[in-house]
Design a protein around this motif. Structure first.
Motif, PDB file in Angstrom:
ATOM      1  N   PHE A 204       0.829  -1.214   0.000  1.00 10.35           N
ATOM      2  CA  PHE A 204       0.000   0.000   0.000  1.00 10.35           C
ATOM      3  C   PHE A 204       0.863   1.263   0.000  1.00 10.35           C
ATOM      4  O   PHE A 204       0.670   2.167  -0.818  1.00 10.35           O
ATOM      5  CB  PHE A 204      -0.918   0.002   1.222  1.00 10.35           C
ATOM      6  CG  PHE A 204      -1.868   1.177   1.242  1.00 10.35           C
ATOM      7  CD1 PHE A 204      -2.910   1.263   0.328  1.00 10.35           C
ATOM      8  CD2 PHE A 204      -1.711   2.187   2.179  1.00 10.35           C
ATOM      9  CE1 PHE A 204      -3.779   2.345   0.340  1.00 10.35           C
ATOM     10  CE2 PHE A 204      -2.576   3.269   2.195  1.00 10.35           C
ATOM     11  CZ  PHE A 204      -3.624   3.355   1.276  1.00 10.35           C
ATOM     12  N   LYS A 205       1.859   1.308   0.902  1.00 11.44           N
ATOM     13  CA  LYS A 205       2.673   2.518   1.039  1.00 11.44           C
ATOM     14  C   LYS A 205       3.654   2.715  -0.110  1.00 11.44           C
ATOM     15  O   LYS A 205       3.878   3.841  -0.572  1.00 11.44           O
ATOM     16  CB  LYS A 205       3.442   2.485   2.359  1.00 11.44           C
ATOM     17  CG  LYS A 205       2.564   2.654   3.594  1.00 11.44           C
ATOM     18  CD  LYS A 205       3.405   2.633   4.859  1.00 11.44           C
ATOM     19  CE  LYS A 205       2.543   2.855   6.102  1.00 11.44           C
ATOM     20  NZ  LYS A 205       3.370   2.819   7.355  1.00 11.44           N
ATOM     21  N   THR A 208       0.873   1.283  -4.142  1.00 10.54           N
ATOM     22  CA  THR A 208      -0.443   1.883  -4.387  1.00 10.54           C
ATOM     23  C   THR A 208      -0.427   3.394  -4.190  1.00 10.54           C
ATOM     24  O   THR A 208      -0.962   4.148  -5.023  1.00 10.54           O
ATOM     25  CB  THR A 208      -1.500   1.247  -3.466  1.00 10.54           C
ATOM     26  OG1 THR A 208      -1.553  -0.167  -3.733  1.00 10.54           O
ATOM     27  CG2 THR A 208      -2.875   1.842  -3.733  1.00 10.54           C
ATOM     28  N   LYS A 209       0.178   3.868  -3.117  1.00  9.37           N
ATOM     29  CA  LYS A 209       0.190   5.305  -2.835  1.00  9.37           C
ATOM     30  C   LYS A 209       1.082   6.081  -3.812  1.00  9.37           C
ATOM     31  O   LYS A 209       0.992   7.309  -3.885  1.00  9.37           O
ATOM     32  CB  LYS A 209       0.648   5.564  -1.399  1.00  9.37           C
ATOM     33  CG  LYS A 209      -0.344   5.079  -0.338  1.00  9.37           C
ATOM     34  CD  LYS A 209      -0.057   5.653   1.022  1.00  9.37           C
ATOM     35  CE  LYS A 209      -0.495   7.088   1.115  1.00  9.37           C
ATOM     36  NZ  LYS A 209      -0.377   7.626   2.509  1.00  9.37           N
ATOM     37  N   TYR A 255      -3.842  -2.178   4.613  1.00  8.99           N
ATOM     38  CA  TYR A 255      -4.342  -1.929   3.255  1.00  8.99           C
ATOM     39  C   TYR A 255      -5.834  -1.605   3.346  1.00  8.99           C
ATOM     40  O   TYR A 255      -6.682  -2.494   3.214  1.00  8.99           O
ATOM     41  CB  TYR A 255      -4.107  -3.133   2.342  1.00  8.99           C
ATOM     42  CG  TYR A 255      -4.043  -2.740   0.878  1.00  8.99           C
ATOM     43  CD1 TYR A 255      -2.822  -2.710   0.212  1.00  8.99           C
ATOM     44  CD2 TYR A 255      -5.186  -2.364   0.179  1.00  8.99           C
ATOM     45  CE1 TYR A 255      -2.744  -2.331  -1.119  1.00  8.99           C
ATOM     46  CE2 TYR A 255      -5.118  -1.973  -1.140  1.00  8.99           C
ATOM     47  CZ  TYR A 255      -3.894  -1.958  -1.793  1.00  8.99           C
ATOM     48  OH  TYR A 255      -3.818  -1.564  -3.105  1.00  8.99           O
ATOM     49  N   GLU A 257      -7.857   0.091   1.387  1.00 12.10           N
ATOM     50  CA  GLU A 257      -8.630   0.194   0.148  1.00 12.10           C
ATOM     51  C   GLU A 257      -9.025  -1.185  -0.376  1.00 12.10           C
ATOM     52  O   GLU A 257      -8.524  -2.213   0.090  1.00 12.10           O
ATOM     53  CB  GLU A 257      -7.817   0.950  -0.905  1.00 12.10           C
ATOM     54  CG  GLU A 257      -7.533   2.391  -0.536  1.00 12.10           C
ATOM     55  CD  GLU A 257      -6.786   3.131  -1.632  1.00 12.10           C
ATOM     56  OE1 GLU A 257      -6.565   2.530  -2.719  1.00 12.10           O
ATOM     57  OE2 GLU A 257      -6.421   4.293  -1.419  1.00 12.10           O
ATOM     58  N   ASN A 278      -4.087  -4.337  -7.525  1.00  9.13           N
ATOM     59  CA  ASN A 278      -4.767  -3.078  -7.221  1.00  9.13           C
ATOM     60  C   ASN A 278      -5.234  -2.382  -8.495  1.00  9.13           C
ATOM     61  O   ASN A 278      -5.671  -1.231  -8.459  1.00  9.13           O
ATOM     62  CB  ASN A 278      -3.850  -2.149  -6.422  1.00  9.13           C
ATOM     63  CG  ASN A 278      -2.569  -1.793  -7.180  1.00  9.13           C
ATOM     64  OD1 ASN A 278      -2.172  -2.498  -8.119  1.00  9.13           O
ATOM     65  ND2 ASN A 278      -1.926  -0.713  -6.775  1.00  9.13           N
TER      66      ASN A 278
END
Length: 310
Positions: A204-205, A208-209, A255, A257, A278
């Motif tokens: 995520f970090k 995705t971000k 996570y 989302e 994702n």
């Protein structure tokens, strides 16, 4: 009788001499070098790699057997293994690391317009690791298990051209997922990884971000709930295409989302795979085919006979 250049000599003639000299001078690689320069070292190790030599003794024997033809390859003489071993140990490895970066910058643009098997505009990378076994008596610093030594080579491969973009060397005991912290993530790029890299906090970090995408495999013990399900053409092997949310105590926080899980059956082997991504836009079959491309990094490790013997 052939009086032209050898194939090896023709390949080495493509090496940018000025760039190589710049890298050598930067680290004073030829300081106090008498008969065996960095250029000689590079030629010998390149020859060993291309001819599949698996030890310093094997390199020495091969060069000795072909001593009358070495001049035509650009190699000065049959280098004794002790001389080669000393050069490999003492000379600054940054010379060849920097030169590899130079070569990659020259080569990658040649593959930009190459057609990818899947009709995608995004950059697609495969990331994986391979453990290189080492003799524990000769390399006590590389202790892996009680009676084993080794290091791990983590490689990011650009699948347009199958070029290694980044290589990270760690102790063999280092968990694969920790290397994600050192990876440079490109926005909009797609990263293909096996489930050994599933760490939802990092995914995520770090990916995705940064507006990048990943495709990996779901672990069997993953806790989740299905939010929605899309219609699929089961004749293609796609069993389901679901949007999910993680429900694990920690993973739900790591996570927050929604994720997408594509379940696919390989009719050839009757195996069922659960792919996690994702990316919510590509077709389910494209997600499955993307993961299939990850095998190119496995082939990369298989094809490269890496000389690590002492």
């Amino acid at each position: 009788m052939n009086k032209g250049k050898t194939i090896f000599s023709q390949i080495m003639s493509l090496i940018p001499e000025r760039d190589f000299k710049t890298c050598v001078d930067r680290y004073k690689g030829n300081y106090r070098a008498r008969n065996f320069s960095c250029k000689d070292q590079f030629l010998v190790m390149s020859y060993a790699q291309l001819t599949g030599r698996d030890s310093l003794r094997d390199i020495e024997n091969c060069l000795t057997a072909l001593s009358s033809k070495l001049y035509h390859c650009g190699i000065s003489y049959a280098v004794p293994r002790n001389t080669l071993a000393k050069a490999n140990e003492k000379r600054d490895w940054h010379i060849y690391k920097d030169f590899a970066d130079v070569l990659l910058k020259k080569v990658r643009p040649l593959y930009v317009k190459d057609k990818f098997r899947l009709d995608l505009d995004n950059m697609v990378y495969a990331f994986d690791s391979s453990t290189i076994s080492l003799c524990l008596k000769l390399c006590p610093w590389a202790k892996y298990r009680k009676n084993k030594g080794g290091i791990k080579m983590h490689t990011l491969v650009d699948l347009r051209g199958n070029l290694p973009v980044s290589v990270y060397l760690t102790s063999a005991s280092v968990n694969d997922v920790k290397v994600l912290d050192d990876l440079y993530i490109e926005p909009s790029a797609i990263y293909l990884m096996d489930r050994g890299y599933v760490d939802f906090n990092r995914l995520f970090k770090l990916i995705t971000k940064k507006n990048a995408f990943f495709v990996t495999r779901a672990k069997d013990n993953m806790l989740f709930e299905v939010v929605s399900e899309a219609e699929v053409d089961k004749s293609t092997g796609i069993i389901s295409d679901e949007r999910i949310k993680l429900t694990g105590l920690h993973t739900a926080k790591w996570y927050p989302e929604e994720l997408r899980m594509v379940t696919y059956e390989d009719y050839a082997t009757s195996k069922v795979y659960r792919f996690l991504t994702n990316n919510m836009e590509y077709e389910a079959l494209t997600i499955s085919e993307l993961y299939r491309e990850r095998w190119n990094v496995e082939l990369y490790f298989y094809d490269k006979n890496i000389i690590m013997s002492s």
